[in-house]
Design an enzyme around this catalytic site. Structure first.
Site, PDB file in Angstrom:
ATOM      1  N   LEU A  71       3.598  11.535  13.689  1.00 17.23           N
ATOM      2  CA  LEU A  71       4.070  12.787  14.295  1.00 17.23           C
ATOM      3  C   LEU A  71       5.574  13.040  14.123  1.00 17.23           C
ATOM      4  N   ALA A  95       0.857  -6.819   9.130  1.00 16.31           N
ATOM      5  CA  ALA A  95       0.095  -6.123   8.076  1.00 16.31           C
ATOM      6  C   ALA A  95      -1.137  -5.449   8.660  1.00 16.31           C
ATOM      7  N   ALA A  96      -1.276  -4.161   8.370  1.00 17.84           N
ATOM      8  CA  ALA A  96      -2.448  -3.413   8.843  1.00 17.84           C
ATOM      9  C   ALA A  96      -2.464  -2.047   8.179  1.00 17.84           C
ATOM     10  N   LYS A 116      -8.339  -2.768  15.134  1.00 14.40           N
ATOM     11  CA  LYS A 116      -7.279  -3.575  15.754  1.00 14.40           C
ATOM     12  C   LYS A 116      -7.865  -4.398  16.915  1.00 14.40           C
ATOM     13  N   THR A 146       0.875  -1.172   0.000  1.00 16.93           N
ATOM     14  CA  THR A 146       0.000   0.000   0.000  1.00 16.93           C
ATOM     15  C   THR A 146       0.915   1.226   0.000  1.00 16.93           C
ATOM     16  N   TYR A 162      -9.515   3.082  13.596  1.00 19.74           N
ATOM     17  CA  TYR A 162      -8.273   2.276  13.592  1.00 19.74           C
ATOM     18  C   TYR A 162      -8.227   1.360  14.803  1.00 19.74           C
ATOM     19  N   SER A 163      -8.366   1.954  16.018  1.00 20.84           N
ATOM     20  CA  SER A 163      -8.210   1.105  17.212  1.00 20.84           C
ATOM     21  C   SER A 163      -9.339   0.089  17.332  1.00 20.84           C
ATOM     22  N   ALA A 164     -10.543   0.463  16.837  1.00 24.41           N
ATOM     23  CA  ALA A 164     -11.650  -0.510  16.867  1.00 24.41           C
ATOM     24  C   ALA A 164     -11.346  -1.692  15.950  1.00 24.41           C
ATOM     25  N   THR A 199      -1.702  -3.027  19.277  1.00 21.31           N
ATOM     26  CA  THR A 199      -1.410  -1.672  19.761  1.00 21.31           C
ATOM     27  C   THR A 199      -2.026  -1.417  21.134  1.00 21.31           C
ATOM     28  N   ASP A 200      -1.456  -0.442  21.842  1.00 21.08           N
ATOM     29  CA  ASP A 200      -2.037  -0.041  23.132  1.00 21.08           C
ATOM     30  C   ASP A 200      -3.342   0.738  22.944  1.00 21.08           C
ATOM     31  N   GLU A 201      -3.604   1.196  21.705  1.00 24.22           N
ATOM     32  CA  GLU A 201      -4.795   2.035  21.482  1.00 24.22           C
ATOM     33  C   GLU A 201      -6.102   1.274  21.710  1.00 24.22           C
TER      34      GLU A 201
HETATM   35  P1  NAD Z   1       2.831   0.705   8.417  1.00 24.85           P
HETATM   36  O1  NAD Z   1       1.579   1.379   8.006  1.00 24.85           O
HETATM   37  O2  NAD Z   1       4.124   1.450   8.337  1.00 24.85           O
HETATM   38  O3  NAD Z   1       3.033  -0.632   7.558  1.00 24.85           O
HETATM   39  C1  NAD Z   1       1.976  -1.518   7.298  1.00 24.85           C
HETATM   40  C2  NAD Z   1       2.450  -2.501   6.233  1.00 24.85           C
HETATM   41  O4  NAD Z   1       1.386  -3.434   5.988  1.00 24.85           O
HETATM   42  C3  NAD Z   1       2.778  -1.834   4.888  1.00 24.85           C
HETATM   43  O5  NAD Z   1       3.963  -2.376   4.358  1.00 24.85           O
HETATM   44  C4  NAD Z   1       1.586  -2.199   4.017  1.00 24.85           C
HETATM   45  O6  NAD Z   1       1.895  -2.276   2.637  1.00 24.85           O
HETATM   46  C5  NAD Z   1       1.200  -3.554   4.582  1.00 24.85           C
HETATM   47  N1  NAD Z   1      -0.217  -3.900   4.340  1.00 24.85           N
HETATM   48  C6  NAD Z   1      -1.302  -3.094   4.522  1.00 24.85           C
HETATM   49  N2  NAD Z   1      -2.413  -3.765   4.178  1.00 24.85           N
HETATM   50  C7  NAD Z   1      -2.027  -5.013   3.799  1.00 24.85           C
HETATM   51  C8  NAD Z   1      -2.731  -6.171   3.364  1.00 24.85           C
HETATM   52  N3  NAD Z   1      -4.061  -6.179   3.230  1.00 24.85           N
HETATM   53  N4  NAD Z   1      -2.019  -7.286   3.071  1.00 24.85           N
HETATM   54  C9  NAD Z   1      -0.659  -7.283   3.181  1.00 24.85           C
HETATM   55  N5  NAD Z   1       0.044  -6.223   3.572  1.00 24.85           N
HETATM   56  C10 NAD Z   1      -0.628  -5.091   3.892  1.00 24.85           C
HETATM   57  O7  NAD Z   1       2.558   0.180   9.891  1.00 24.85           O
HETATM   58  P2  NAD Z   1       3.570   0.007  11.116  1.00 24.85           P
HETATM   59  O8  NAD Z   1       3.634   1.290  11.842  1.00 24.85           O
HETATM   60  O9  NAD Z   1       4.794  -0.664  10.632  1.00 24.85           O
HETATM   61  O10 NAD Z   1       2.726  -1.002  12.019  1.00 24.85           O
HETATM   62  C11 NAD Z   1       2.856  -2.412  11.856  1.00 24.85           C
HETATM   63  C12 NAD Z   1       1.926  -3.108  12.831  1.00 24.85           C
HETATM   64  O11 NAD Z   1       2.244  -2.715  14.165  1.00 24.85           O
HETATM   65  C13 NAD Z   1       0.449  -2.739  12.643  1.00 24.85           C
HETATM   66  O12 NAD Z   1      -0.316  -3.904  12.846  1.00 24.85           O
HETATM   67  C14 NAD Z   1       0.180  -1.706  13.725  1.00 24.85           C
HETATM   68  O13 NAD Z   1      -1.173  -1.743  14.112  1.00 24.85           O
HETATM   69  C15 NAD Z   1       1.088  -2.198  14.826  1.00 24.85           C
HETATM   70  N6  NAD Z   1       1.574  -1.166  15.756  1.00 24.85           N
HETATM   71  C16 NAD Z   1       2.155  -0.021  15.296  1.00 24.85           C
HETATM   72  C17 NAD Z   1       2.672   0.907  16.202  1.00 24.85           C
HETATM   73  C18 NAD Z   1       3.321   2.197  15.742  1.00 24.85           C
HETATM   74  O14 NAD Z   1       3.631   3.055  16.565  1.00 24.85           O
HETATM   75  N7  NAD Z   1       3.592   2.372  14.452  1.00 24.85           N
HETATM   76  C19 NAD Z   1       2.582   0.657  17.583  1.00 24.85           C
HETATM   77  C20 NAD Z   1       1.972  -0.526  18.014  1.00 24.85           C
HETATM   78  C21 NAD Z   1       1.500  -1.441  17.100  1.00 24.85           C
HETATM   79  O1  DAU Z   2      -0.065   3.866  20.359  1.00 27.46           O
HETATM   80  C1  DAU Z   2       0.319   3.071  19.279  1.00 27.46           C
HETATM   81  C2  DAU Z   2      -0.142   3.711  18.005  1.00 27.46           C
HETATM   82  O2  DAU Z   2       0.698   4.843  17.789  1.00 27.46           O
HETATM   83  C3  DAU Z   2      -0.114   2.783  16.799  1.00 27.46           C
HETATM   84  O3  DAU Z   2      -1.027   1.746  16.999  1.00 27.46           O
HETATM   85  C4  DAU Z   2      -0.467   3.543  15.514  1.00 27.46           C
HETATM   86  O4  DAU Z   2      -0.324   2.683  14.390  1.00 27.46           O
HETATM   87  C5  DAU Z   2       0.479   4.713  15.374  1.00 27.46           C
HETATM   88  O5  DAU Z   2       0.126   5.480  14.243  1.00 27.46           O
HETATM   89  C6  DAU Z   2       0.441   5.593  16.632  1.00 27.46           C
HETATM   90  O6  DAU Z   2      -0.828   6.285  16.756  1.00 27.46           O
HETATM   91  P1  DAU Z   2      -0.911   7.818  17.213  1.00 27.46           P
HETATM   92  O7  DAU Z   2      -2.168   8.372  16.730  1.00 27.46           O
HETATM   93  O8  DAU Z   2      -0.584   7.967  18.645  1.00 27.46           O
HETATM   94  O9  DAU Z   2       0.366   8.373  16.355  1.00 27.46           O
HETATM   95  P2  DAU Z   2       0.568   9.707  15.498  1.00 27.46           P
HETATM   96  O10 DAU Z   2       2.019   9.768  15.162  1.00 27.46           O
HETATM   97  O11 DAU Z   2      -0.400   9.813  14.378  1.00 27.46           O
HETATM   98  O12 DAU Z   2       0.239  10.856  16.548  1.00 27.46           O
HETATM   99  C7  DAU Z   2       0.955  10.957  17.776  1.00 27.46           C
HETATM  100  C8  DAU Z   2       0.334  12.099  18.565  1.00 27.46           C
HETATM  101  O13 DAU Z   2       0.649  13.332  17.895  1.00 27.46           O
HETATM  102  C9  DAU Z   2      -1.171  12.050  18.653  1.00 27.46           C
HETATM  103  O14 DAU Z   2      -1.595  12.534  19.908  1.00 27.46           O
HETATM  104  C10 DAU Z   2      -1.648  12.999  17.551  1.00 27.46           C
HETATM  105  C11 DAU Z   2      -0.528  14.031  17.500  1.00 27.46           C
HETATM  106  N1  DAU Z   2      -0.268  14.632  16.179  1.00 27.46           N
HETATM  107  C12 DAU Z   2      -0.092  13.803  15.108  1.00 27.46           C
HETATM  108  C13 DAU Z   2       0.173  14.323  13.865  1.00 27.46           C
HETATM  109  C14 DAU Z   2       0.346  13.422  12.670  1.00 27.46           C
HETATM  110  C15 DAU Z   2      -0.148  16.017  16.064  1.00 27.46           C
HETATM  111  O15 DAU Z   2      -0.268  16.764  17.039  1.00 27.46           O
HETATM  112  N2  DAU Z   2       0.104  16.513  14.818  1.00 27.46           N
HETATM  113  C16 DAU Z   2       0.261  15.744  13.716  1.00 27.46           C
HETATM  114  O16 DAU Z   2       0.449  16.301  12.596  1.00 27.46           O
END
Ligand code: NAD
Ligand code: DAU
Length: 366
Positions: free
Chosen positions: A210, A92-93, A174, A46, A170-172, A144-146
């Site tokens: 962020l 994947a998500a 997950k 994606t 998103y969190s719903a 995720t913790d969300e």
């Molecule tokens: P990301 O969005 O960077 O990457 C997601 C990957 O999944 C991408 O490579 C995308 O191409 C692939 N993908 C999406 N839909 C797909 C499908 N239908 N089939 C196969 N591949 C698909 O996400 P991330 O930040 O690397 O998060 C990875 C996992 O960790 C997720 O499940 C997310 O919920 C979880 N997570 C993320 C965070 C965070 O802070 N980023 C924290 C806790 C948990």
């Molecule tokens: O807690 C784990 C989660 O953390 C993961 O499950 C998600 O995949 C990941 O995207 C992340 O979610 P958040 O919503 O916490 O992350 P984000 O980086 O989008 O935002 C972090 C915080 O910053 C949030 O309170 C929203 C705020 N924010 C975000 C953006 C993109 C801003 O203030 N300005 C911004 O432009």
């Protein structure tokens, strides 16, 4: 009567989904660097999936990339039959909260239906394994913790028994996937593990989130958008530490258990952005003034969760895992990586990315 032959797993092989995304790519690079075996990497590519993240292992025979969808049951069945992995790790998500607010459909499709289809095929495959291989097989679901919802300032951090209360699409989605994973263990005995982690940061994070968004905007001389008043709190964990936690849970986690993963690093968004500005002021000073001058407060995220905090004592106590990086060391490494990898940033910030910025930020202007 036909006698069904059981099949054996390949002890050297795991199937990883979403391995071209931020955390998945870091996990794969660490796994291959440590010589832990062959990885079949299934990713739909994606907007968030980027093979450039995996350029250093492109030619490595231990990494086999397959373009495809976790919701494609026929493809999953084929891959499981062909490679006979000893474990599946599901990254994947659809992962960005703001995108889920603008368009929840993809989140339901991948995070709920996709995880369901993956579980169905893994269950069928697992059912054909020998008793010995059934007992050692693992399905690890990365969550995720969300899913636990939002905390008040004085609430204690989320534990593994905190009730689910997801607030965004998103969190719903997950949460729904976590419940399916749990049910496949309870009902069918599938040997599952679930990790619920806090906010990750580090190399290869797509600049919609962020930290990389602020770094990118700061260097481009653009506003640094803070939603609301910047008082929302997140717990931050360096991505390499999340990956080491997943390896530990995969190797030693108790089947059917959930492990919270976090860094004990609660910060307000404003604190995080101030820290980023201070590091940039030091490493790449502007001709005049500070990057802080670019901070702009914009319209808040709908339904914005106030605070997340993780109680990670279970994984620390039972599996002996601890993060290696503090926020100070991890964030410095991260800023340095973005400064050194501006070419990577420029490749991911064209086309679709610009449309996303228009959609998400134009309407927030204060
Ligand atoms: P990301 O969005 O960077 O990457 C997601 C990957 O999944 C991408 O490579 C995308 O191409 C692939 N993908 C999406 N839909 C797909 C499908 N239908 N089939 C196969 N591949 C698909 O996400 P991330 O930040 O690397 O998060 C990875 C996992 O960790 C997720 O499940 C997310 O919920 C979880 N997570 C993320 C965070 C965070 O802070 N980023 C924290 C806790 C948990
Ligand atoms: O807690 C784990 C989660 O953390 C993961 O499950 C998600 O995949 C990941 O995207 C992340 O979610 P958040 O919503 O916490 O992350 P984000 O980086 O989008 O935002 C972090 C915080 O910053 C949030 O309170 C929203 C705020 N924010 C975000 C953006 C993109 C801003 O203030 N300005 C911004 O432009």
């Amino acid at each position: 009567m036909t006698v069904q032959q059981s099949i054996s797993t390949n002890k050297n092989t795991i199937l990883v989904t979403g391995g071209a995304g931020f955390i998945g790519a870091n996990f794969l690079l660490d796994w291959i660097a440590a010589g832990l075996g062959q990885v079949i990497n299934l990713d739909k590519l994606t907007y968030a999936g980027n093979l450039e993240n995996l350029a250093s292992i492109e030619q490595n025979p231990a990494h086999i990339f397959i373009a495809g969808d976790i919701a494609d049951k026929a493809l999953i069945a084929k891959l499981l039959a062909e490679y006979q992995p000893r474990a599946v790790v599901n990254f994947a998500a659809e992962s960005h909260v703001d995108r889920s607010i603008h368009g929840p459909e993809d989140f339901i499709q991948t995070n709920v239906v996709g995880t369901f289809h993956l579980l169905e095929e893994v269950r069928a495959y697992w059912g054909k394994l020998s008793a010995q291989d059934q007992s050692t097989f693992r399905f690890l679901h990365v969550s995720t913790d969300e899913v636990y919802g939002s905390l008040g300032a004085d609430d204690t951090p989320f534990t593994e028994t905190t009730a689910y209360a997801p607030n965004s699409p998103y969190s719903a989605s997950k949460a729904a996937s976590d419940h399916l994973v749990r049910a496949y263990h309870h009902t069918y005995g599938l040997p599952v593990l679930t990790t619920n982690c806090s906010n990750n940061y580090g190399a290869f994070q797509f600049p919609e989130k962020l930290i990389p968004l602020v770094l990118n905007n700061a260097l481009a001389g653009k506003p640094l958008p803070i939603y609301g008043n910047g008082s929302n709190v997140r717990d931050w964990l360096y991505v390499g530490d999340h990956c080491s936690a997943i390896r530990r849970v995969l190797a030693e986690g108790k089947v059917g258990e959930v492990y919270n993963v976090g860094g004990w690093n609660e910060k307000t968004n404003l604190d995080v952005v101030h820290t980023l500005c201070a590091i940039l002021d030091e490493l790449k000073p502007k001709a005049s003034g500070s990057y802080r001058d670019q901070i702009t407060f914009v319209k808040d995220r709908a339904g914005h969760d106030q605070r997340y905090a993780i109680d990670a004592r279970k994984i620390e106590r039972e599996l002996g895992w601890k993060p290696e990086e503090t926020f100070d060391t991890g964030i410095r490494k991260t800023v340095a990586w973005y400064l050194e990898n501006q070419e990577w940033v420029s490749h991911v910030t064209s086309g679709e990315y610009r449309q996303w910025l228009d959609k998400n930020y134009t309407e927030r202007a204060v």
